[in-house]
Design an enzyme around this catalytic site. Structure first.
Site, short mmCIF file in Angstrom:
data_model
loop_
_atom_site.label_atom_id
_atom_site.label_comp_id
_atom_site.label_asym_id
_atom_site.label_seq_id
_atom_site.Cartn_x
_atom_site.Cartn_y
_atom_site.Cartn_z
N GLU A 49 0.83 -1.21 0.00
CA GLU A 49 0.00 0.00 0.00
C GLU A 49 0.86 1.25 0.00
O GLU A 49 0.76 2.12 0.88
CB GLU A 49 -0.97 -0.01 1.18
CG GLU A 49 -2.02 -1.10 1.07
CD GLU A 49 -3.13 -1.02 2.12
OE1 GLU A 49 -3.07 -0.13 2.99
OE2 GLU A 49 -4.05 -1.87 2.07
N GLU A 73 -5.18 -8.42 -0.78
CA GLU A 73 -5.97 -8.10 0.41
C GLU A 73 -7.42 -7.90 -0.03
O GLU A 73 -7.70 -7.05 -0.88
CB GLU A 73 -5.46 -6.86 1.14
CG GLU A 73 -4.18 -7.06 1.91
CD GLU A 73 -3.82 -5.88 2.80
OE1 GLU A 73 -4.75 -5.20 3.32
OE2 GLU A 73 -2.61 -5.63 2.97
#
Length: 516
Positions: free
Chosen positions: A196, A319
């Site tokens: 991320e 995810e």
């Protein structure tokens, strides 16, 4: 057996084929036109140093009274082996970008204690490090997906970690690994450069990240037979910029681009919605929001197609899952939530989407494996229970490595409520590695059964046999007081006298069957 289970079992045992119902959904499987192979890693798992997802949930230490092997709980490991976990991602997540691998090697009693600033501000003992993680994946018979530290780490740190794990030389780092108990190189299937990067991994722009990635990847050297596939940290939700930029800039230096998307009932991070006790409006809003995964994959795939029409790069949804408000009375940084029939349906809907895009989507990792978010397993000290999501993974095991088959649905009505609407039936079919044809069906409507008329051109269908997961309540879940409140029941149906087969799917149900 409780009343709910008896009712479900009776319903399933009575399911039978026969003449096509007048209002049946028509489902056609094109068995003569096989598609892409569904990579086993589509059923990957995620274990982050977060709450009790590692410590207590999986790791208790070799001196614990809880039965364990090398510190890993025997009950949890055994349960995970039963769903054929193919891949585990570790150590994060946001935790990865503050994790320094040297803190997790050597004698455990001498390892430094850090503060887990991302998740609850608790002490991180570093008891679980590189060697412990590989003990776990070896016990599971799974592959390893290691996430490198780009946020607070460096190219040198990641380069040295790769050397430590994979070198078969006599270098100082390779010998350090041997001294710490592992003579041969570890088998690292995937290695990610950060996590991320748009947020907790550094608040970078796609272009800046791609430049840093190129620098780091240059120094991730490993023997050819031990070199992992390298993953670039991509975008999330509706932002396709990351996929566009990275597929252009990194095409020759990466094996795939990650993508994250979480399903939230309300669509708002501030107040997400409860994991239990919800009403029908949040049942359908959750399903509508999870089905957005389809458009996210389509948009990101289209962006990648511009730079990678050969589809050499994978889109790795590493995810995903449901994210609710944490359970009252628990540490908000531990992200503990209950897991209900709704979560099982969410998982099945996503599996069917991943299968449909198997050519590009070659790995996914649900968040997370134990005690965190949409987990497979919940533990409480020495107790363990299996969640509805666990059972969905168990039912879908035949799809690992299977060859996807085109499915066409006709006369598929919408299920509508609370201003939302979703298709009533979701389906996926594949030819398993055992040669059998498998079919997965989901009825999203919590109020009524649905009839699905099966058809395979050129083939007669004699029967279907498998299992069904459903219950009388939308939020049915297992607890330590009632650990078997919801679990799969046998399901079968046979063709009628006319040679046609119609499957009646219970309301709010997931079915996986082998087609004979």
């Amino acid at each position: 057996m409780n009343q709910i289970q008896r009712g479900v079992l009776a319903l399933c045992m009575l399911a039978s084929g026969g003449a096509f119902a007048a209002d049946a959904v028509s489902l056609t499987i094109d068995a003569a036109r096989p598609g892409a192979v569904i990579n086993k890693d589509v059923y990957g798992q995620f274990a982050e140093h977060l709450g009790t997802g590692i410590y207590e949930g999986l790791w208790v230490g070799p001196k614990s009274k809880i039965p364990n092997t090398k510190g890993w709980r025997n009950d949890v490991v055994g349960a995970l082996k039963n769903i054929h976990v193919p891949l585990v991602r570790w150590p994060g997540g946001c935790f990865a970008d503050e994790y320094h691998w040297r803190d997790g090697i050597g004698a455990r009693e001498k390892r430094p204690v850090n503060v887990n600033t991302n998740w609850g501000g608790v002490d991180e003992s570093n008891a679980v490090g590189t060697h412990e993680f590989f003990d776990l994946v070896e016990m599971l018979g799974a592959d390893a997906y290691v996430n490198g530290n780009l946020g607070t780490g460096s190219a040198q740190e990641m380069s040295e970690w790769i050397e430590y794990m994979t070198s078969d030389s006599k270098s100082t780092l390779a010998n350090m690994r041997r001294k710490n108990g592992h003579d041969k190189p570890f088998k690292v299937a995937y290695f990610a450069v950060g996590n991320e990067a748009w947020g907790c991994g550094g608040n970078m722009s796609p272009q800046y990240y791609s430049d840093v990635y190129k620098q780091v990847e240059t120094f991730l050297r490993a023997p050819k037979q031990y070199r992992p596939k390298i993953i670039a940290s991509g975008g999330n939700d509706n932002d396709v910029t990351w996929s566009e930029v990275l597929s252009k800039e990194l095409k020759k230096q990466t094996d795939g681009i990650s993508f994250h998307y979480y399903t939230i009932p309300t669509g708002k991070w501030e107040v997400k919605g409860a994991s239990t006790g919800f009403q029908e409006n949040e049942w359908i809003s959750t399903l509508a929001n999870t089905l957005r995964m389809e458009s996210h994959i389509q948009k990101n795939s289209a962006a990648m197609d511009k730079n990678d029409p050969e589809k050499k790069l994978g889109l790795f949804v590493d995810e995903w899952g449901t994210w609710y408000d944490v359970e009252k009375g628990t540490n908000p940084g531990f992200l503990f939530q209950q897991n209900t029939l709704r979560d099982a349906v969410v998982a099945a809907l996503n599996f069917n989407i991943f299968h449909a895009h198997a050519e590009r989507v070659r790995m996914t990792n649900i968040a997370q494996m134990v005690n965190v978010l949409q987990s497979m397993i919940i533990t409480d000290k020495d107790r363990m229970l299996l969640t509805p999501t666990y059972y969905t993974y168990q039912m879908y095991v035949p799809f690992q490595g299977a060859t996807s088959l085109p499915v066409t649905l006709k006369d598929n009505p919408d299920y509508s409520a609370g201003g939302f609407k979703v298709p009533e039936i979701s389906a996926s079919a594949a030819r398993g590695t055992d040669g059998k044809l498998y079919l997965a069906l989901v009825n999203t409507n919590p109020n009524k059964d649905a009839d699905v008329a099966l058809n395979i051109p050129g083939q007669a269908i004699k029967a279907v046999k498998g299992s069904v997961l459903t219950s009388s309540a939308m939020d049915t879940h297992n607890t330590f007081q009632s650990p078997n409140a919801i679990k799969p029941a046998p399901f079968s149906a046979a063709a009628g006298a006319d040679g046609k087969l119609t499957v009646r799917i219970p309301a709010k149900a997931v079915i996986v069957v082998a087609v004979e």
